[in-house]
Scaffold this active site. Structure first.
Site, PDB file in Angstrom:
ATOM      1  N   ASP A 305      -8.505 -15.484  12.860  1.00 30.76           N
ATOM      2  CA  ASP A 305      -7.379 -15.017  11.026  1.00 30.76           C
ATOM      3  C   ASP A 305      -6.133 -14.551  12.148  1.00 30.76           C
ATOM      4  O   ASP A 305      -5.770 -13.837  12.747  1.00 30.76           O
ATOM      5  CB  ASP A 305      -7.601 -13.881  10.378  1.00 30.76           C
ATOM      6  CG  ASP A 305      -6.966 -14.033   9.330  1.00 30.76           C
ATOM      7  OD1 ASP A 305      -6.786 -15.263   8.299  1.00 30.76           O
ATOM      8  OD2 ASP A 305      -6.273 -12.737   9.529  1.00 30.76           O
ATOM      9  N   GLU A 339      -6.030 -19.501  13.705  1.00 31.13           N
ATOM     10  CA  GLU A 339      -5.396 -19.879  12.708  1.00 31.13           C
ATOM     11  C   GLU A 339      -3.569 -19.814  13.390  1.00 31.13           C
ATOM     12  O   GLU A 339      -3.543 -18.415  13.430  1.00 31.13           O
ATOM     13  CB  GLU A 339      -6.077 -19.337  11.543  1.00 31.13           C
ATOM     14  CG  GLU A 339      -5.511 -20.141  10.252  1.00 31.13           C
ATOM     15  CD  GLU A 339      -4.934 -18.522   9.806  1.00 31.13           C
ATOM     16  OE1 GLU A 339      -4.285 -18.915   7.924  1.00 31.13           O
ATOM     17  OE2 GLU A 339      -4.271 -17.087   9.811  1.00 31.13           O
TER      18      GLU A 339
END
Length: 700
Positions: A305, A339
């Site tokens: 993330d 990401e």
């Protein structure tokens, strides 16, 4: 196989025009503006041999062969209501259950994913990626941790989702089906625990009632002594695990990010405690934390993330160390993808080249397919996207490893994008656009990622929590009032329907992809783009098979035709609308929102290069671009050449820089690296390894 005739259908590998359009003779006679109805496949056919069991063993399987299912456990299936509230013995990870609120916990858990492995496997999935499942702070000032991104304990599973043993059971059961399991991890931040005396009272509440954040302080302010004084409210002292995470000194403590400049790296992400990942001790400890998780649970990879909010030097240390550890304990194909919320390939590729991450989520793919298929924008965006794949090419990176997706838990769903882009179209056209976009994702270069619920036609009301509906019967009114695509059901019903037309389309696409490895591993060549007709065609060709696959997509609402020059005399129909071939020309007649996929029955003719020249270099998005011109001895519709580029130092030693296999042929490097190049060697080779080489001086 007959030359100059309608292409023959292939027995078991044919996924018929049926796969997308599923039309009968009667349907073909309908108006061209009316999409055809979906194909039917028998339940027994869909369940006989799941795709995952036809693939190489999960430990030996390359990521390019996988199809991902991205699932949020809390919103998927509740198999153990006893864990719905979390752990009452640890207040920070307890509570937050409200099945009527789109913000709160809904009870889904890891045993729920295990219970639905049949559903997932029969969809054709070979890898499951779950949102973070480590122990969270359940409730913060701005919501509930149903998503898992507010970690306080990096060593155990959040009690809302189950136990460490539950996770091990899921992984064992998935592996028994030859399905991989990926964890979603965070290194950028932890839950919001640290407060600032200049911004909060002793209980951790903002000093001003209307205050929503703490202003960001720049490095210049810090250097001038304008700093925050961090503290932890008494009730949350030492709540983080491992213990080193409780030291405020390892955090940046500069206030909330303003999403630009230095705050992108050092600011708190919406108030979450931003870890100072530039510290060597943090890098070492984070590597140890996630190595320990790999050792305990044996996952097959990580999705990371908020990658762009972390120092790129951290990734240079982290990614190689994690992969090396996984390989050392018997996970040779451990894969990592990050990401990076940016659609520019030049930005995304920074993290796979300079940053040493094996892959990233392809937001460029997401944004461009969304614009073209869900908003009707210029189809040239797609050819430009794939031409930009050269940004990803270096000594150990390839665009074939990019993770393609259409929708997700942050941006929104396929159904929502279609509703927003074409609010007045028929239900049939909405279904057709969803199926066509999924088909495009499965046939394009990169690894397909299906967002849970999209296969059931979920629409949602936007991004974030508005795109996180329940697969179990929902009690959220703003979910249940949505009209789903391809079904009369709503989210108030259970939505694990293997007969949903999108689900069945994805089953067939998975079979098609697994039966033809070139659709996973083949290079992606732009073949034709027509903005007026809204047509886009590309080829896939793999070095081992050497047969050209041609996919043509009509993304318009009117029937379109296309004639392509081709190099083989015969092509066989694999899927979609029937094409014809005659005199080395392939002719496609495509109804609205349809496609055709064909494969050459013979190997592609060899491309024979005779001359390599370097063109004028230039700067693009802060990168040095060195173009190459290759002259060929033969004229072909599609040339297949492997162009390898090496740097040569003062001693004559060669270092591999990158390879390019598609036109335009280019070497793209960070400008600081390119400025150090004095001499390069360029080598072209064809499928028979016939080579020409040239040494080129880059100095005036």
């Amino acid at each position: 196989m007959l030359k100059a005739t309608t292409l023959h259908l292939l027995g078991m590998t044919l996924i018929t025009s049926s796969l997308l359009n599923g039309c009968s003779k009667e349907d073909h006679q309908k108006s061209a503006s009316t999409p055809n109805v979906p194909a039917e496949i028998s339940k027994s056919e869909a369940l006989v041999v799941p795709v995952s069991e036809t693939l190489p063993h999960y430990l030996a399987r390359d990521i390019q062969d996988d199809i991902f299912y991205f699932v949020m456990p809390d919103r998927f299936h509740n198999a153990n209501p006893a864990n719905d509230m979390g752990d009452p013995n640890r207040p920070i990870s307890y509570g937050g259950l409200d099945k009527t609120s789109k913000w709160a916990f809904h009870g889904g858990d890891i045993p729920g994913v295990t219970a639905k492995l049949d559903y997932i496997q029969n969809l054709g999935i070979s890898a499951i990626w779950m949102t973070p499942i480590l122990r969270n702070k359940a409730v913060q000032k701005d919501g509930f941790g149903h998503h898992g991104y507010w970690v306080v304990d990096f060593t155990e599973i959040d009690p809302h989702f189950g136990s460490n043993d539950d996770l091990k059971i899921l992984i064992d059961e998935a592996h028994a089906r030859n399905i991989k399991v990926f964890f979603d991890i965070i290194t950028n931040h932890t839950a919001d625990v640290i407060k600032f005396k200049e911004c909060h009272d002793t209980a951790g509440k903002f000093l001003a009632a209307a205050q929503k954040g703490c202003p960001f302080k720049t490095d210049e302010q810090l250097a001038n002594g304008d700093t925050y004084t961090p503290f932890v409210p008494e009730k949350e002292v030492n709540v983080k695990v491992p213990a080193w995470l409780n030291d405020p000194a390892i955090y940046n403590n500069q206030g909330d990010s303003i999403w630009q400049g230095e705050s992108v790296i050092t600011g708190d992400f919406a108030g979450l405690d931003d870890i100072n990942t530039s510290l060597p001790t943090v890098q070492e400890n984070m590597i140890n934390v996630f190595n320990d998780l790999i050792t305990e649970f044996k996952p097959d990879g990580f999705r990371i993330d908020t990658v762009k909010h972390v120092d790129i030097e951290f990734w240079q240390a982290f990614a190689p160390a994690i992969v090396k550890h996984a390989q050392s304990i018997g996970i040779p194909k451990f894969h990592i993808f990050g990401e990076v919320y940016d659609g520019n390939p030049a930005v995304l590729s920074d993290f796979t080249t300079t940053g040493k991450l094996p892959s990233v989520l392809d937001f460029g793919f997401h944004f461009n397919v969304k614009d073209v298929l869900y908003s009707g924008m210029d189809v040239n965006r797609l050819s430009t996207l794939f031409s930009s794949d050269d940004f990803y090419r270096d000594h150990d990176s390839t665009p074939l490893d990019l993770m393609n997706f259409l929708g997700n838990h942050d941006a929104g769903r396929v159904g929502y994008f279609i509703e927003q882009g074409f609010p007045n179209i028929t239900d049939a056209e909405k279904l057709q656009r969803s199926k066509l976009s999924h088909t495009f994702m499965y046939l394009s270069r990169g690894v397909p990622v299906v967002y849970y619920g999209d296969e059931q036609g979920f629409t949602g009301d936007g991004g974030d929590v508005d795109a996180r509906e329940n697969m179990d019967p929902s009690q959220v009114n703003v979910y249940n009032d949505n009209t789903l695509i391809g079904t009369s059901a709503t989210t108030a019903d259970s939505n694990f329907d293997p007969n949903h037309p999108i689900y069945k389309t994805l089953v067939n696409l998975a079979k098609l992809r697994s039966a033809h490895p070139a659709l996973s591993r083949g290079e992606h060549h732009n073949r034709h783009v027509d903005a007026d007709k809204h047509l886009y065609a590309f080829s896939r060709i793999a070095a081992d098979e050497q047969k050209e696959y041609i996919a043509v997509f009509n993304m318009s609402n009117t029937r379109q035709s296309l004639t392509l020059d081709v190099d083989s005399s015969n092509y066989e129909q694999l899927s979609g609308e029937i094409a014809t071939v005659s005199n080395n020309k392939a002719m496609f007649d495509l109804p609205p929102l349809s496609y055709s996929l064909v494969r050459a029955t013979e190997k592609a003719p060899l491309s024979i290069a005779k001359r390599i020249e370097i063109s004028n270099s230039y700067i693009d998005n802060g990168k040095l671009v060195i173009p190459f011109e290759i002259e060929f001895e033969n004229t072909l519709a599609l040339h297949n050449i492997n162009l390898s580029i090496f740097s040569i130092d003062e001693t004559g030693s060669r270092t591999f820089l990158a390879k390019d296999t598609t036109y335009p042929y280019r070497l793209i490097l960070p400008t600081e690296h390119g400025s150090k190049l004095n001499k390069i060697e360029v080598v072209t080779s064809n499928f028979d390894d016939i080579k020409i080489q040239k040494i080129i001086s880059l100095t005036p």
